[in-house]
Design a protein around this motif. Structure first.
Motif, short mmCIF file in Angstrom:
data_model
loop_
_atom_site.label_atom_id
_atom_site.label_comp_id
_atom_site.label_asym_id
_atom_site.label_seq_id
_atom_site.Cartn_x
_atom_site.Cartn_y
_atom_site.Cartn_z
N ARG A 188 0.91 -1.24 0.01
CA ARG A 188 -0.14 -0.04 0.16
C ARG A 188 0.86 1.05 0.26
O ARG A 188 1.96 1.42 0.63
CB ARG A 188 -1.00 -0.07 1.09
CG ARG A 188 -2.08 -0.79 1.14
CD ARG A 188 -3.09 -1.28 2.33
NE ARG A 188 -4.26 -1.92 1.98
CZ ARG A 188 -4.25 -3.28 2.11
NH1 ARG A 188 -3.30 -3.77 2.36
NH2 ARG A 188 -5.35 -3.95 1.83
N ASP A 209 3.52 -6.13 1.61
CA ASP A 209 2.86 -7.07 2.24
C ASP A 209 3.79 -8.12 2.91
O ASP A 209 3.54 -9.18 3.66
CB ASP A 209 1.78 -7.93 1.40
CG ASP A 209 2.50 -8.37 0.12
OD1 ASP A 209 3.83 -8.44 0.09
OD2 ASP A 209 1.56 -8.83 -0.69
N GLU A 258 -5.59 4.72 -3.06
CA GLU A 258 -5.67 4.81 -1.76
C GLU A 258 -6.41 3.67 -1.36
O GLU A 258 -6.95 2.79 -1.68
CB GLU A 258 -6.53 5.99 -0.99
CG GLU A 258 -6.05 7.21 -1.23
CD GLU A 258 -4.97 7.47 -0.28
OE1 GLU A 258 -4.55 6.97 0.70
OE2 GLU A 258 -4.54 8.89 -0.53
N GLU A 294 -6.26 0.22 -1.26
CA GLU A 294 -6.05 -0.99 -1.74
C GLU A 294 -4.69 -1.55 -1.87
O GLU A 294 -3.76 -0.81 -2.41
CB GLU A 294 -7.01 -1.25 -3.20
CG GLU A 294 -6.49 -0.03 -4.11
CD GLU A 294 -7.33 -0.16 -5.44
OE1 GLU A 294 -7.01 -0.84 -6.42
OE2 GLU A 294 -8.16 0.71 -5.43
N ALA A 295 -4.51 -2.80 -2.02
CA ALA A 295 -3.05 -3.31 -1.99
C ALA A 295 -2.91 -3.31 -3.77
O ALA A 295 -3.67 -3.25 -4.48
CB ALA A 295 -3.13 -4.83 -1.98
N THR A 296 -1.81 -2.85 -4.03
CA THR A 296 -1.26 -2.46 -5.22
C THR A 296 0.10 -3.35 -5.63
O THR A 296 0.89 -3.31 -4.87
CB THR A 296 -0.89 -0.90 -5.34
OG1 THR A 296 -1.77 -0.05 -4.99
CG2 THR A 296 -0.35 -0.53 -6.82
#
Length: 238
Positions: free
Chosen positions: A72, A100, A128, A130-132
């Motif tokens: 993130r 992560d 913003e 959410e995992a990217t």
């Protein structure tokens, strides 16, 4: 006879020195060509997991390695680094990514022109929550500055992507990777920042240098021949 001997020694030293420098440049040429092949292979390889902070990364083994990382973004701690690209002058948007896997890595998300310098002017791209997943090229830190100017952390003026200085100025805690990642050309919402603008270019003038040194070696040999003939002519005249 003494003059001939001294001349021979002098020209022999010059010939040997120039020849050695030519051979060295040929060796450098082979090294540079091998490096270019390695980097080209890295750039086009399937991405591998970005190395953790406790893993040593080196210019020889890791520069421009294609990597992938997910996490993130912390847009509140982004830094703008002065840049000049094919799209014109502007800034690199360098943003911390909390992965992560428990460490932080700086991501050069890409380029923005001056009119999109403020986050509010590219709000769609400020992903913003959410995992990217980020795919890009591993780059080594660029300490001190660039554009003939030193970084100014206190004034928040950045001229190079100095990982240590930016991390310290942004108050990043916990394990932080010693490198940054140039994001690839995957589009961001709203079109900015624009990634995939990494320039991979290596100066490779070793062949020209080698030919120059070998040419000087031949000139020194020709110079000795002329010197020897002139000295013999003078001796015969006497």
């Amino acid at each position: 006879m003494t003059v001939l001997i001294l001349g021979a020694v002098m020209f022999a030293v010059l010939f040997a020195g120039f020849s050695a420098l030519g051979v060295w440049q040929v060796q450098r040429l082979a090294w540079k060509q091998d490096l270019i092949r390695q980097v080209d292979a890295r750039i086009h390889a399937a991405p591998v997991a970005a190395p953790p902070p406790d893993q040593v990364v080196t210019r020889q083994a890791d520069q421009y390695r294609r990597v992938v990382v997910s996490g993130r973004f912390d847009h509140s701690r982004e830094a703008l680094v002065k840049a000049v690209t094919d799209l014109g002058p502007g800034y690199w948007v360098v943003t911390p990514l909390t992965t992560d896997r428990g460490f932080t890595v700086l991501i050069n998300r890409g380029f923005v022109p001056s009119e999109h310098q403020k986050p509010a002017d590219r709000a769609e791209g400020q992903i913003e929550g959410e995992a990217t997943v980020v795919v890009g090229l591993l780059r080594l830190s660029e300490p001190d500055g660039g554009f003939l100017r030193a970084n100014d952390p206190a004034g928040d003026r950045w001229f190079s992507r100095d990982v240590t200085a930016i991390s310290r100025a942004r108050g990043l805690t916990g394990p932080v990777a010693s490198y940054f990642i140039d994001a690839d050309a995957a589009p961001n919402p709203g079109g900015w920042p624009r990634g995939g603008l990494t320039v991979v270019r290596f100066a490779n003038s070793h062949l020209i240098y080698a030919l120059t040194w070998f040419g000087l070696a031949l000139m020194s040999a020709a110079g000795f021949v002329l010197f020897w003939r002139e000295e013999k002519r003078r001796r015969a005249a006497r």
